[in-house]
Every structure is written in C-alpha cells, then in structure tokens.
Design a protein around this motif. Structure first.
Motif, PDB file in Angstrom:
ATOM      1  N   GLY A 291     -11.887  -9.502 -12.146  1.00 19.59           N
ATOM      2  CA  GLY A 291     -12.554  -8.366 -11.515  1.00 19.59           C
ATOM      3  C   GLY A 291     -12.247  -8.321 -10.023  1.00 19.59           C
ATOM      4  O   GLY A 291     -11.953  -7.261  -9.454  1.00 19.59           O
ATOM      5  N   LEU A 292     -12.276  -9.521  -9.417  1.00 13.81           N
ATOM      6  CA  LEU A 292     -12.007  -9.618  -7.987  1.00 13.81           C
ATOM      7  C   LEU A 292     -10.581  -9.177  -7.666  1.00 13.81           C
ATOM      8  O   LEU A 292     -10.336  -8.456  -6.702  1.00 13.81           O
ATOM      9  CB  LEU A 292     -12.190 -11.080  -7.570  1.00 13.81           C
ATOM     10  CG  LEU A 292     -12.748 -11.268  -6.164  1.00 13.81           C
ATOM     11  CD1 LEU A 292     -14.188 -10.797  -6.125  1.00 13.81           C
ATOM     12  CD2 LEU A 292     -12.674 -12.729  -5.777  1.00 13.81           C
ATOM     13  N   VAL A 293      -9.663  -9.612  -8.527  1.00 16.43           N
ATOM     14  CA  VAL A 293      -8.251  -9.223  -8.344  1.00 16.43           C
ATOM     15  C   VAL A 293      -8.129  -7.708  -8.425  1.00 16.43           C
ATOM     16  O   VAL A 293      -7.435  -7.077  -7.617  1.00 16.43           O
ATOM     17  CB  VAL A 293      -7.363  -9.904  -9.411  1.00 16.43           C
ATOM     18  CG1 VAL A 293      -5.971  -9.298  -9.427  1.00 16.43           C
ATOM     19  CG2 VAL A 293      -7.261 -11.387  -9.120  1.00 16.43           C
ATOM     20  N   ARG A 298      -7.319  -2.696  -5.715  1.00  8.76           N
ATOM     21  CA  ARG A 298      -7.718  -1.335  -5.345  1.00  8.76           C
ATOM     22  C   ARG A 298      -7.752  -1.196  -3.824  1.00  8.76           C
ATOM     23  O   ARG A 298      -7.289  -0.216  -3.256  1.00  8.76           O
ATOM     24  CB  ARG A 298      -9.089  -1.011  -5.936  1.00  8.76           C
ATOM     25  CG  ARG A 298      -9.075   0.328  -6.630  1.00  8.76           C
ATOM     26  CD  ARG A 298     -10.357   0.612  -7.282  1.00  8.76           C
ATOM     27  NE  ARG A 298     -11.437   0.694  -6.299  1.00  8.76           N
ATOM     28  CZ  ARG A 298     -12.673   1.007  -6.606  1.00  8.76           C
ATOM     29  NH1 ARG A 298     -12.985   1.275  -7.834  1.00  8.76           N
ATOM     30  NH2 ARG A 298     -13.603   1.074  -5.703  1.00  8.76           N
ATOM     31  N   ASP A 299      -8.306  -2.253  -3.210  1.00  7.55           N
ATOM     32  CA  ASP A 299      -8.391  -2.244  -1.758  1.00  7.55           C
ATOM     33  C   ASP A 299      -6.991  -2.190  -1.139  1.00  7.55           C
ATOM     34  O   ASP A 299      -6.733  -1.414  -0.219  1.00  7.55           O
ATOM     35  CB  ASP A 299      -9.113  -3.518  -1.312  1.00  7.55           C
ATOM     36  CG  ASP A 299      -9.541  -3.428   0.126  1.00  7.55           C
ATOM     37  OD1 ASP A 299     -10.165  -2.410   0.453  1.00  7.55           O
ATOM     38  OD2 ASP A 299      -9.233  -4.329   0.907  1.00  7.55           O
ATOM     39  N   ALA A 304      -2.671   0.608   1.376  1.00 10.56           N
ATOM     40  CA  ALA A 304      -1.270   1.048   1.371  1.00 10.56           C
ATOM     41  C   ALA A 304      -1.206   2.564   1.530  1.00 10.56           C
ATOM     42  O   ALA A 304      -0.369   3.082   2.273  1.00 10.56           O
ATOM     43  CB  ALA A 304      -0.599   0.620   0.075  1.00 10.56           C
ATOM     44  N   PHE A 305      -2.129   3.240   0.835  1.00  8.37           N
ATOM     45  CA  PHE A 305      -2.177   4.707   0.953  1.00  8.37           C
ATOM     46  C   PHE A 305      -2.417   5.096   2.403  1.00  8.37           C
ATOM     47  O   PHE A 305      -1.735   5.949   2.961  1.00  8.37           O
ATOM     48  CB  PHE A 305      -3.292   5.278   0.088  1.00  8.37           C
ATOM     49  CG  PHE A 305      -2.830   5.630  -1.300  1.00  8.37           C
ATOM     50  CD1 PHE A 305      -1.632   6.279  -1.511  1.00  8.37           C
ATOM     51  CD2 PHE A 305      -3.608   5.312  -2.405  1.00  8.37           C
ATOM     52  CE1 PHE A 305      -1.199   6.594  -2.787  1.00  8.37           C
ATOM     53  CE2 PHE A 305      -3.189   5.622  -3.683  1.00  8.37           C
ATOM     54  CZ  PHE A 305      -1.981   6.259  -3.871  1.00  8.37           C
TER      55      PHE A 305
END
Ligand code: ADP
Length: 732
Positions: A291-293, A298-299, A304-305
């Motif tokens: 989950g952390l990964v 996502r972060d 990156a976005f």
C-alpha cells in the motif's frame, strides 16, 4: 514509346504501414511502467504465497516431528517401565520362606506398581497356586474367572519354560463390570528351585495403566497415545480424548515373547491458511508495504506530472522571453540587474554576464553599462526617487515611476557608444511572500520607430510638394487662360499703336502721341497684371520653410485669393471673405490670429476653395455661385476656418470615403487633396471636418488651427515635454 512507368508500390506501402501504426513517444514508457508494476505485484504475490506455503509446511513438519518424538518417547518409556517391573517380579521370584511372605511382597509391589494388576504363582502344571490382586479398582477376573482367560498366559509360560527366560504373552481383553474391560498383557517368569523347574510367576499388566504411568504429562496433553493392533484396532489409550488423525507416528515396543504396537496421534489438525501470528504479521506488514509503495508511486507520479508541467511552463516562458522583441529586465531594490532576456542584451549590446558583473560590487552604487555617462548622475537621482524615499519631494514634473501603464522615455547607450531612445514600463516585483523585492521592466527600443517617423515626415513633405506641383499643373490651363487676356490685350494695343504710327494721315494728327502713350500705358497695366498672376503661382510653389509663424487669418485668405479668383472668375463665382465684425476695442476689429505653417495652411485653403468652386460649376446657377471664406475664434485656444459653397453637398457614400487617398468623383481629379488637407491640419494639432452649409445648402469644410496667444506670443500646440524626454528626442 511510352515513358510513363508505374510508381513502385513499395515505398508507398511502407509509408502507409508506418502511418497505420503510429507509436507515440509516451507509449514505450507507459509499457515499461506497466511491466515494472506487473513485476512488483507478481513478486509480492509469489513472496506471499511462498511465505504461506513455507510456514504451512514448517508447521506440518513440526507437528509430525512432535508426534514422532512423542511416539518414540512413549515406546521407550513403556519398555523401560515394563523392564523395571520385570526386575521387581524377578526379585519376587527369589522370595522364599513362609507361604504368606511372598504374597505380602507381591501385594506391596502391586501397591507401588499401579499398572501391575495381579501376580499369581503357578505350579509347573500351570495351575494357579496362589494369587495377589491390585488393591486398586478395577480388579481382574471378577467378572470372568481366570481359567477362561488363561490361554495367553499359559502360552507365554510354555514359551518361558522353553527359553528359561521371562516371556510376555499376547495381549488379551478382560471384561469387567458394566460392559467395561481392560486389555491386559501377562509376563511369565519361570521359577527354579535347586536347578529344577518349580513353577511360574505370572504378572498381569493393564496396558492402559502402563501407558498412563509411562507417558509424560506434556505428551499426554498434546497426543493420544495408544496401543494398536496391526489392523489399527485400538487396544488401550491414554492422553487427550482424541487425536486428530493427521499427524500420527507408530513405534513397535519389542518385548521378550511379544511386540506391542504404540501409536501417537497429535491433537493438532491441519494448520489453517494463516498458521500463526508471525505469518499474519508478515502478511499484514507486506500488504501495508505494498500500500505504501502504491501511495509513494502515486506521489512520485504527481510529482513527475508537476515537474513536467513546470518544465513545460518554464520552456514556454523561455520561448516567450526569447521571442520577445521587447527587452525585459529585472532589478533588485538596489537597482542591480538580476535578470535580462536576450532582446535586452541585443538592444544594449552587452551579454547578461556583463550586465550582472557590476552588481557584484555592493560597496559602490550600481551603474549599468548602458547608462550614457552624461546622464548617469541624473539617472542615479531618478533611481533614488524610484526607491521610494523621495517620491513625495520629487516635485510635480516627476511622473510616479510606479505606474506601470504610463511608462517613461529615456536614453540608453549601446556598447558601441550609440545613444538611443527607449520607452520603459516598470512594475514592482513581488515574491511569493508578498514582499517587494525589486522591479520588472519592459524596455522598448524607440530608435527604429523614430527612424520610421522621420522617414514618414520626409515622405509627407515630399508628397506635399508633389501635390502642390500637381495643383499648379491643374491650374496651368487656368493660368494660360488668365495670361491669355493680358497678352492678347498687349498684342492688340501693340498692333493698334503700330497701325497708328504707320498711317500717314495719323502721323500728321497731333493727338497721336497721346493715343500711343495711352496704348502703352494699357500695355504696361496688362503686363503688370500678367506678372502678378505669374508671381502668385511662383510664390505659392517656391515658398517652403517649415516655420510656424503667427499671422492673421486674413493674411491666409489674401494669399490664396489671387489663385482662387482666377478660377472663380472663369465660372463667374463671387468670393466673400467673412471675418468677425469690428468690435469696440482696437483688437476686436482684427481678424483672429493663428499660429501655423503658413504655406501648408494656404495649400489647404486653396484645395478647399478649388473643391468648392468645382462643386458649384455646372450645378449652381451662375448668379447664386458664392464661395465664402470664414474665420472665427471659437475657443480661447482655437480658431475655426470655414470654406463654404452652395454646391450639391456631399452624399453619405462620398462622405464615407472622402479622406481616402486617391478617392475622387472627378474625371481628371487626383483624389489626394482632402487627405493631404487633413494630414496638414492634424499636424497642427487641429481637426478637419465637414457638414452642410449654414444656409442648409451646399457644403461647409471646417478646420481648426491653434490660436496665437494674446499679446502676440504663440500658444503652444503641444504640451511642453519634460527635460528628460526632450533630451531623448534630441538624441534620437
Ligand atoms: P479631387 O478634388 O482631386 O477629387 P479631393 O480629395 O479634394 O480630390 O476630393 C475628393 C472628392 O470629394 C471629390 O472628388 C468630390 O467628390 C468630393 N468633394 C470635395 N469637396 C467637395 C465639395 N465642396 N462639395 C462636394 N463634393 C466635394
């Protein structure tokens, strides 16, 4: 022979294929990311499955090992116990003396060895001679007599007799009360007295009690321990009520004459999917890790976005700054340059490094390399003002430098020393915390604009001159007509005089000299008239110094009248001059005075007058043809001059295009007159417009000119420019 060859299909097909499978640049990256994620998930699943499988197998093997250990331990204990009892019984066999003595010893042994249920002495014929029973319940052979269950003991005794060694019997079932029973095994010891067979000592053991006494409490708690037959029938058991039947172990207890099969059955069942807390913890932790990964990914994605958006914005900004022809410059509160765009560098001819360099020395006030040395002191003073300390004391002629829309004009210097005018628009730079950190300025190089203005002014002048010549050209026919009259008159006077002088009768006439003088005088008059006509044209064409002078409007009218009259006379038009009626004071009688470039305004007047005369020709009855030239002071600063005709007026369609160059409704017209007129008037700061004549017929063209200031001095047409600004004009 045909040279046309069909196009080979190859390249086209290849191109088509390439177009059919366009692979966007982002696709491989996305595929790689998907593969990475797939690998991560697969790895996690495999790791988790392995973990569970290994834990399960470990749990299973542990349970099996325990069962094995329990069985082995129980078997050895049973054997050890039995052998111990065999020793005790052997000791009993040696007890001799009074008949009751051996029995008492046997009863004592029965009290200590609970699993030993009965001791009996048998004669060599195997009949029971004496027996001692366990003091504890249940007692053997109370329900069925011993004789009926003696066969196994007897077989054992026969075997013991043969081997002269203690021998165990097979186990057998002894029924008890209430349908209960006990599995029993007998031990037969051959007795010898003085080397001769003296009978047998038989001990009967209850297998269940044997188990109870041999097995450790731990094993009893976790396993069902039992003696079984070859087919699995349970003979006696001890321990937990039931084994689960999953982890079982069997051991053979070898006894002299018999074997016992011992079986340990663990109470533990098959392990559950998550067999223990540690596995649950590891599973939970790795799911949390996953989950952390996911969250981290996502972060990272968002980051990156954001980074790519930022990079795009930066690239966009850079492209914008690089493409600008306007120079951009940022300065800190000290006035030192912190940023410049390429346009600014190109403008001043210095590299960004050269512009930043002087700002490193913080001890001296920052002097940019593009400040002309002669203005540096002045610019430093202005910069101080801009710092905001002295704005209040700056005086009225200093524009607030903080209004970005207004901008101000100044002079910069290129690296090669060339001075050039610039327009600066400056706005405060405010950082993310709302602090004022400096200024951002847009700098526009005005030198090109100035060059264009100068060029257009020169062109304008040339156009004016050309137009004047064209006007004169148009008037050439008029002029020839006008000059024709005095010349014809001169010619006829001259031929008349010659005729007079040639006539012999007249020669005697005393009146002749007077007549000839009269003719010569007429000739002189006519010649003078012709000279005046030529002079007026000459004056008009030649006079050209662009000088603003102050003069009465009447003078303007007078200048154009001779030429206007030429045309007016031809069409029989009356010209009226309309000046303000004479007032009381001496100055009131004078016509309004204007400040203008006289030649240019005369040109305007002449053009308008000519248009008016042409409009009336062929339209207005000859008796009604009147051209009015009017001048009025309509405003303290402005004089309005009107040219009024009684022509057909101007239709809306013509009015819409009136001032467009080369628009004309006349067959031989040039269509330049009105557009030139408007340019000239606007150059004076005035305006040119038109409308119907004051009597509701014809047309009135009006234009305004700056009025001369009272007392003869000229009222300025434009507001005076500040010293700094005019300085820059001078340079440009
Ligand atoms: P041009 O006189 O060579 O035609 P102008 O620019 O002086 O060029 O005039 C443009 C047109 O404006 C004329 O062709 C005419 O149709 C119209 N116009 C100018 N003055 C008058 C006037 N006083 N009355 C009516 N029409 C006029």
């Amino acid at each position: 022979m045909s040279t046309a060859t069909p196009l080979p299909p190859g390249p086209a097909a290849t191109q088509g294929d390439a177009l059919a499978t366009p692979l966007p640049a982002a696709a491989p990256r996305r595929l790689r990311r998907a593969l990475l994620w797939g690998a991560l998930v697969a790895l996690l699943v495999v790791a988790q499955t392995l973990l569970v499988a290994l834990t399960l197998s470990y749990e299973e093997s542990r349970a099996q090992e325990e069962a094995d250990a329990a069985a082995a331990e129980a078997a050895s204990e049973v054997r050890r116990n039995l052998l111990a009892v065999v020793q005790n019984l052997q000791a009993l066999a040696w007890v001799e003396g009074a008949p009751g003595e051996a029995r008492a010893a046997a009863e004592a042994l029965l009290r200590t060895q609970r699993e030993l249920k009965r001791v009996e002495w048998r004669a060599p014929s195997l009949t029971v001679t004496e027996a001692a029973q366990t003091p504890y319940l249940p007692r053997l052979f109370n329900t069925l007599p011993r004789a009926e269950l003696s066969i196994d003991a007897e077989l054992a005794c026969n075997a013991a007799r043969r081997s002269s060694a203690p021998t165990f019997s097979r186990s057998y079932f002894v029924p008890l009360q209430d349908g209960q029973g006990l599995e029993v095994i007998d031990l037969c010891l051959p007795l010898q007295r003085a080397g001769r067979e003296a009978g047998f000592l038989v001990g009967s053991f209850a297998l269940a009690d044997l188990l109870e006494s041999s097995i450790t409490a731990r094993n009893l708690r976790r396993h069902e321990i039992s003696f079984v037959e070859g087919d699995g029938t349970r003979l006696a058991r001890a321990g937990v009520p039931r084994g689960a039947g999953v982890y079982t172990a069997e051991r053979v207890v070898d006894l002299p004459g018999a074997t016992l099969q011992l079986r340990a059955d663990s109470s533990a069942g098959r392990p559950s999917l998550i067999p223990n807390l540690a596995t649950a913890l590891v599973l939970g932790l790795s799911i949390a890790l996953f989950g952390l990964v996911l969250l981290l990914a996502r972060d990272v994605r968002r980051r990156a976005f954001a980074e790519s958006a930022l990079a795009e914005a930066l690239a966009f900004r850079k492209a914008m700054e690089d493409s600008l022809s306007t120079g951009l410059r940022a300065r800190d509160l000290r006035g030192a340059i912190t940023y410049v765009n390429p346009a600014f560098c190109a403008m001043v001819g210095c590299s960004a490094e050269e512009l930043f360099a002087p700002s490193r020395d913080r001890s001296a006030p920052y002097t940019p390399p593009y400040w002309p040395p002669e203005f540096a002191a002045e610019y430093h003073r202005r910069q101080q003002l801009r710092l905001g300390h002295e704005v209040a004391a700056a005086g009225a002629n200093v524009a607030d430098p903080r209004d970005p829309r207004e901008g101000w004009e100044t002079v910069f210097m290129r690296k090669n020393g060339e001075r050039f005018p610039v327009m600066i628009y400056e706005a405060p730079l405010v950082d993310g915390q709302g602090r004022h950190t400096g200024w951002m300025s847009a700098v526009v190089d005005l030198s090109a604009q100035r060059r264009v203005e100068e060029l257009s002014r020169q062109q304008q002048d040339r156009l004016q001159a050309t137009a004047r010549l064209a006007t004169v050209g148009e008037m050439a026919s008029l002029l020839s007509h006008e000059l024709n009259q005095p010349l014809a008159a001169i010619a006829s006077y001259a031929s008349g005089s010659l005729n007079l002088m040639a006539d012999p009768q007249m020669q005697a006439d005393p009146e002749m000299p007077a007549m000839i003088r009269g003719a010569l005088e007429r000739m002189a008059e006519q010649a003078e008239r012709a000279g005046r006509v030529i002079k007026s044209v000459h004056d008009f064409v030649r006079r050209r110094e662009q000088l603003h002078e102050t003069l009465a409007a009447e003078r303007l009218f007078e200048a154009v009248l001779p030429l206007a009259r030429l045309q007016a006379r031809k069409s029989g038009t009356r010209i009226e001059i309309d000046l303000p009626p004479a007032g009381e004071g001496p100055s009131a009688a004078k016509s309004p005075r204007v400040r203008c470039d006289r030649t240019m305004v005369e040109q305007v007047l002449l053009n308008l007058a000519r248009n008016a005369l042409q409009a009336m020709e062929g339209h207005t009855p000859a008796a009604e043809r009147v051209l009015t030239l009017r001048a009025r002071q309509t405003h303290p600063r402005w004089v309005t001059v009107s040219v009024i005709d009684r022509g057909p007026g101007i239709s809306a369609e013509v009015a819409a295009r009136l001032f467009t160059p080369f628009f004309t409704t006349k067959p031989e017209g040039m269509g330049l007159g009105l557009s030139l007129c408007r340019t000239v008037i606007e150059q004076h700061g005035g305006a040119l417009d038109h409308g119907p004549g004051p009597e509701g017929r014809g047309t009135e063209f009006r234009f305004t000119l700056p009025a001369a200031a009272p007392g003869g001095a000229a009222a300025p047409a434009h507001p005076p420019e500040t010293g700094e600004t005019s300085g820059s004009h001078a340079t440009a």
